[in-house]
Design an enzyme around this catalytic site. Structure first.
Site, short mmCIF file in Angstrom:
data_model
loop_
_atom_site.label_atom_id
_atom_site.label_comp_id
_atom_site.label_asym_id
_atom_site.label_seq_id
_atom_site.Cartn_x
_atom_site.Cartn_y
_atom_site.Cartn_z
N GLU A 246 0.85 -1.21 0.00
CA GLU A 246 0.00 0.00 0.00
C GLU A 246 0.88 1.25 0.00
OE1 GLU A 246 -3.04 -0.07 3.05
OE2 GLU A 246 -3.35 2.09 2.83
N CYS B 58 -8.56 3.08 8.31
CA CYS B 58 -9.90 2.67 7.90
C CYS B 58 -10.72 2.21 9.10
CB CYS B 58 -9.83 1.59 6.82
SG CYS B 58 -9.36 -0.01 7.46
S1 SF4 Z 1 -11.24 -2.02 4.64
FE1 SF4 Z 1 -9.28 -1.44 5.62
S2 SF4 Z 1 -8.33 -3.35 6.30
FE2 SF4 Z 1 -9.93 -3.87 4.83
S3 SF4 Z 1 -8.83 -4.03 2.86
FE3 SF4 Z 1 -9.66 -1.95 3.02
S4 SF4 Z 1 -8.03 -0.75 3.90
FE4 SF4 Z 1 -7.50 -2.93 4.26
#
Ligand code: SF4
Length: 288
Positions: free
Chosen positions: A133, A197
């Protein structure tokens, strides 16, 4: 043993979507080789399950070389963690059929970074060096500087008085403030947006609410999973007297003898851990 499943459990929405895209790619191209550019999400059991369904996970230590090894007409799935534009262009040049399983949250962050760069700003990206990422974010422009969670940042590179500050989605939400204070001390005009997130934050909050007399805390997740590692980190620092461990699956857990003496356990799962793996562990602990 008394056992509590710490909620939320199961795949986050980003991983759920990525899995459905990967399965769709295979369904739509049953006779073709369907490749994933590295682990779809960082979990070994999930990777093994996808392999059983006929999807091939490529070694992504050199993404360009991995793509080069494919042939026109092969199917390539980009993982949930995001990817750079150059990688995508390479896949297109190669004539691959592309499916993009990038999480909506990661995608939205990449768009924000692009927007700031187009507006002429510099971007400070708080993230873990080498994580996919982070690599995707840094690949947007040379005007994106990494604030690595270990190595800090070279502030001499930041000449913009109002740089935009954004972060990897799966960082520790308690620790991020210390990075913000440091950045604001060096660049008071920095514009900060917290992009941890919800799936990551809710799991981290839940860990801090585990009963204080719990003597065994198990994080079910893979060592490459950033959000699982953060859960482990938080559990360790909040419960110094408990036995805290991270395992991939029941096979790994059942090899550990010390747990026999524990009386009260809490089981946490990373956002890319299949629910059935957690259920196996829960039932195993209940039988102890
Ligand atoms: S919701 Fe959050 S933890 Fe899940 S794939 Fe997306 S960025 Fe990653």
């Amino acid at each position: 043993m008394k056992v509590t499943l710490v909620k939320p459990q199961g795949f986050c929405s980003g991983v759920l979507k990525a899995v459905s895209i990967a399965k769709k790619a295979k369904e739509e191209h049953p006779d073709k080789n369907v490749y994933i550019l590295g682990m779809l999400a960082h979990n070994k059991t999930l990777t093994d399950d996808l392999t059983r369904e006929g999807l091939i996970t490529l070694n992504d230590s050199d993404e360009f070389a991995a793509i080069e090894s494919l042939k026109a007409g092969d199917v390539l799935i980009f993982t949930a963690h995001g990817h750079g534009e150059e990688i995508e262009n390479k896949a297109k040049e190669k004539g691959l059929i592309i499916y993009d399983a990038t999480c909506f949250k990661v995608k939205s962050n990449l768009e924000k970074i692009k927007h700031e760069i187009e507006q002429g700003h510099q971007v400070i990206y708080i993230g873990q060096m080498g994580h996919k990422e982070t690599n995707a974010a840094l690949s947007v422009s040379k005007n994106v500087s990494l604030y690595d969670t270990q190595l800090l940042i070279n502030y001499q590179l930041i000449t913009d008085k109002n740089p935009y500050v954004i972060n990897q989605t799966t960082l520790n939400y308690k620790s991020i403030d210390k990075y913000y204070s440091d950045i604001l001390e060096h660049v008071p005009g920095a514009r900060i947006e917290n992009e941890i997130c919800a799936a990551t934050r809710l799991r981290q909050e839940a860990v801090t609410k585990i009963d204080k007399d719990t003597d065994l805390i198990i994080v079910v997740g893979h060592q490459k999973s950033s959000n699982s590692n953060k859960l482990f980190e938080i559990a360790k620092s909040n419960y110094p007297d408990a036995f805290v461990l991270m395992v991939n699956d029941l096979r790994e857990l059942s090899a550990i003898k010390d747990i026999e003496t524990k009386r009260k356990a809490s089981v946490i799962s990373g956002a890319s851990t299949p629910q059935y793996v957690v259920d196996d562990i829960y039932n195993y602990l209940l039988s102890k």
